[in-house]
Design a protein around this motif. Sequence first.
Motif, PDB file in Angstrom:
ATOM      1  N   VAL A  77       0.831  -1.199   0.000  1.00  0.00           N
ATOM      2  CA  VAL A  77       0.000   0.000   0.000  1.00  0.00           C
ATOM      3  C   VAL A  77       0.869   1.254   0.000  1.00  0.00           C
ATOM      4  CG1 VAL A  77      -1.685   1.321   1.343  1.00  0.00           C
ATOM      5  CG2 VAL A  77      -1.973  -1.150   1.066  1.00  0.00           C
ATOM      6  N   ARG A  78       1.907   1.258   0.826  1.00  0.00           N
ATOM      7  CA  ARG A  78       2.788   2.432   0.884  1.00  0.00           C
ATOM      8  C   ARG A  78       3.500   2.656  -0.450  1.00  0.00           C
ATOM      9  NH1 ARG A  78       4.357   0.054   6.162  1.00  0.00           N
ATOM     10  NH2 ARG A  78       3.288   1.220   7.812  1.00  0.00           N
ATOM     11  N   THR A  79       3.935   1.561  -1.069  1.00  0.00           N
ATOM     12  CA  THR A  79       4.624   1.676  -2.358  1.00  0.00           C
ATOM     13  C   THR A  79       3.694   2.252  -3.417  1.00  0.00           C
ATOM     14  OG1 THR A  79       6.062  -0.210  -1.835  1.00  0.00           O
ATOM     15  CG2 THR A  79       5.858   0.396  -4.158  1.00  0.00           C
ATOM     16  N   ALA A  80       2.468   1.709  -3.466  1.00  0.00           N
ATOM     17  CA  ALA A  80       1.495   2.185  -4.451  1.00  0.00           C
ATOM     18  C   ALA A  80       1.132   3.643  -4.199  1.00  0.00           C
ATOM     19  CB  ALA A  80       0.249   1.314  -4.413  1.00  0.00           C
ATOM     20  N   ALA A  81       0.949   4.015  -2.930  1.00  0.00           N
ATOM     21  CA  ALA A  81       0.575   5.391  -2.599  1.00  0.00           C
ATOM     22  C   ALA A  81       1.680   6.373  -2.959  1.00  0.00           C
ATOM     23  CB  ALA A  81       0.243   5.489  -1.112  1.00  0.00           C
ATOM     24  N   GLY A  82       2.919   5.890  -2.894  1.00  0.00           N
ATOM     25  CA  GLY A  82       4.047   6.756  -3.229  1.00  0.00           C
ATOM     26  C   GLY A  82       4.335   6.838  -4.711  1.00  0.00           C
ATOM     27  N   GLY A  83       3.531   6.122  -5.506  1.00  0.00           N
ATOM     28  CA  GLY A  83       3.727   6.161  -6.951  1.00  0.00           C
ATOM     29  C   GLY A  83       4.910   5.359  -7.440  1.00  0.00           C
ATOM     30  N   GLU A  84       5.480   4.513  -6.585  1.00  0.00           N
ATOM     31  CA  GLU A  84       6.621   3.696  -6.984  1.00  0.00           C
ATOM     32  C   GLU A  84       6.152   2.437  -7.719  1.00  0.00           C
ATOM     33  OE1 GLU A  84       9.537   3.129  -3.774  1.00  0.00           O
ATOM     34  OE2 GLU A  84       8.308   4.515  -2.602  1.00  0.00           O
ATOM     35  N   ARG A  85       7.055   1.825  -8.461  1.00  0.00           N
ATOM     36  CA  ARG A  85       6.742   0.613  -9.201  1.00  0.00           C
ATOM     37  C   ARG A  85       6.648  -0.579  -8.256  1.00  0.00           C
ATOM     38  NH1 ARG A  85       9.163  -3.801 -11.310  1.00  0.00           N
ATOM     39  NH2 ARG A  85      11.158  -3.180 -10.366  1.00  0.00           N
ATOM     40  N   ILE A  86       5.593  -1.350  -8.394  1.00  0.00           N
ATOM     41  CA  ILE A  86       5.429  -2.572  -7.608  1.00  0.00           C
ATOM     42  C   ILE A  86       6.084  -3.717  -8.370  1.00  0.00           C
ATOM     43  CG2 ILE A  86       3.765  -4.199  -6.621  1.00  0.00           C
ATOM     44  CD1 ILE A  86       1.816  -1.812  -6.418  1.00  0.00           C
ATOM     45  N   PRO A  87       6.975  -4.468  -7.736  1.00  0.00           N
ATOM     46  CA  PRO A  87       7.649  -5.566  -8.448  1.00  0.00           C
ATOM     47  C   PRO A  87       6.659  -6.565  -9.039  1.00  0.00           C
ATOM     48  CG  PRO A  87       8.698  -5.140  -6.326  1.00  0.00           C
ATOM     49  CD  PRO A  87       7.437  -4.336  -6.337  1.00  0.00           C
ATOM     50  N   ALA A  88       7.052  -7.181 -10.140  1.00  0.00           N
ATOM     51  CA  ALA A  88       6.249  -8.220 -10.790  1.00  0.00           C
ATOM     52  C   ALA A  88       7.216  -9.274 -11.311  1.00  0.00           C
ATOM     53  CB  ALA A  88       5.404  -7.637 -11.912  1.00  0.00           C
ATOM     54  N   ILE A  89       7.541 -10.230 -10.445  1.00  0.00           N
ATOM     55  CA  ILE A  89       8.519 -11.261 -10.772  1.00  0.00           C
ATOM     56  C   ILE A  89       7.780 -12.528 -11.204  1.00  0.00           C
ATOM     57  CG2 ILE A  89      10.436 -12.631  -9.883  1.00  0.00           C
ATOM     58  CD1 ILE A  89      10.751 -10.418  -7.708  1.00  0.00           C
ATOM     59  N   PRO A  90       7.945 -12.965 -12.452  1.00  0.00           N
ATOM     60  CA  PRO A  90       7.224 -14.154 -12.921  1.00  0.00           C
ATOM     61  C   PRO A  90       7.578 -15.387 -12.094  1.00  0.00           C
ATOM     62  CG  PRO A  90       8.170 -12.949 -14.765  1.00  0.00           C
ATOM     63  CD  PRO A  90       8.749 -12.348 -13.516  1.00  0.00           C
ATOM     64  N   GLN A  91       6.575 -16.207 -11.823  1.00  0.00           N
ATOM     65  CA  GLN A  91       6.816 -17.462 -11.128  1.00  0.00           C
ATOM     66  C   GLN A  91       7.387 -18.503 -12.105  1.00  0.00           C
ATOM     67  OE1 GLN A  91       3.773 -19.038  -8.500  1.00  0.00           O
ATOM     68  NE2 GLN A  91       2.687 -17.074  -8.494  1.00  0.00           N
ATOM     69  N   ASP A  92       8.278 -19.329 -11.576  1.00  0.00           N
ATOM     70  CA  ASP A  92       8.787 -20.466 -12.351  1.00  0.00           C
ATOM     71  C   ASP A  92       7.765 -21.592 -12.233  1.00  0.00           C
ATOM     72  OD1 ASP A  92      10.065 -22.607 -13.477  1.00  0.00           O
ATOM     73  OD2 ASP A  92      11.943 -22.360 -12.378  1.00  0.00           O
ATOM     74  N   GLN A  93       6.892 -21.711 -13.221  1.00  0.00           N
ATOM     75  CA  GLN A  93       5.795 -22.664 -13.125  1.00  0.00           C
ATOM     76  C   GLN A  93       6.262 -24.118 -13.146  1.00  0.00           C
ATOM     77  OE1 GLN A  93       2.810 -21.740 -12.300  1.00  0.00           O
ATOM     78  NE2 GLN A  93       3.331 -19.575 -12.427  1.00  0.00           N
ATOM     79  N   SER A  94       7.508 -24.367 -13.534  1.00  0.00           N
ATOM     80  CA  SER A  94       8.033 -25.739 -13.474  1.00  0.00           C
ATOM     81  C   SER A  94       8.219 -26.193 -12.033  1.00  0.00           C
ATOM     82  CB  SER A  94       9.357 -25.841 -14.231  1.00  0.00           C
ATOM     83  OG  SER A  94      10.388 -25.115 -13.567  1.00  0.00           O
ATOM     84  N   LYS A  95       8.256 -25.233 -11.092  1.00  0.00           N
ATOM     85  CA  LYS A  95       8.425 -25.554  -9.674  1.00  0.00           C
ATOM     86  C   LYS A  95       7.113 -25.486  -8.908  1.00  0.00           C
ATOM     87  CE  LYS A  95      13.195 -23.871  -9.603  1.00  0.00           C
ATOM     88  NZ  LYS A  95      14.160 -22.917  -8.983  1.00  0.00           N
TER      89      LYS A  95
END
Length: 305
Positions: free
Chosen positions: A174-192
């Motif tokens: 919430v703090r990150t979004a409110a500050g206008g910063e980028r929220i990480p989006a790390i793809p999951q390794d679906q093989s695991k």
Amino acid sequence: MKILLIAEESSGIQFLKWLDRTDHEIQVAASPGSRSLTGNSVWSTAHSLKRPATPISATKDAAFSEAMRALEIDLLISIRSRFVLAEALLAVPRIGAFNLHSGPLPAYAGINVVPWAIYNGEAEHGVTVHWMTATVDAGDIAYQDSFPIGPDDTGASLTGTTLRSGLALMQRLVRTAAGGERIPAIPQDQSKRAWYGPEIPNDGFVDWRRGAVDIDRFVRACNFYPFPSPWGYAKAMSAGRVVELLETQPIETAEAGEPGSVRIDGESCTIACGTGALRVSDLLVEGEHVPARELLANVARLDPV
């Protein structure tokens, strides 16, 4: 920001109260009939805080998605809700939709992953905040945390650690979004990816042919006392009657006897396992605590299942 919170249980209540202390505009969706052990619920808490609340079942309706779109919702946050949200609703928030998952993704997707982690003998567990997609628990990872599983951890204690860590991650989101910063989006390794459903090992019964350490892990995984256990307590059969184990202690011994055999020595009660034995103090019979040495005083061996 404008936040739609879809939540249940005590952790949902805690997060709603935290949000209420911020300047964000909050919409709530929850189950009107659900209650925590304290008698409170996200639904009743929202009303006491004078925050708009909608029955969670309404989130399936296209009209609800359109209403949220008209409100220009920025964030959708899901905490402890097993309600699968409509894909149209996930597309509404300007920033994104995020779920708090009580396990490390992708290795522990699904439900009841806390007891499974203890049962599987993991050295550590974790919690994940992930972007929500149409596929459950498959979205990109925003934040994760991990922590050790102690030798005395139970389903209840590890759940507490998991949710405390998870709520801190959600506050960070919430703090990150409110500050206008980028929220990480790390793809999951679906093989695991590993998926856990509602199944319970051995239908919830102890297999005395297993080692004492393994059985103790099963007992601890089932122990959510004083909260309801998703697996129920670990069960055993004594003279055709179901008894439940709450706490056990593994003992290394080569003289325990056949698996399931009972030995009473003064105040101590031990039950032989495939390797080693378990010291048992109290048992639960129809919800009542009964000393194991009394209940099993005339029992030579617990019934196989």
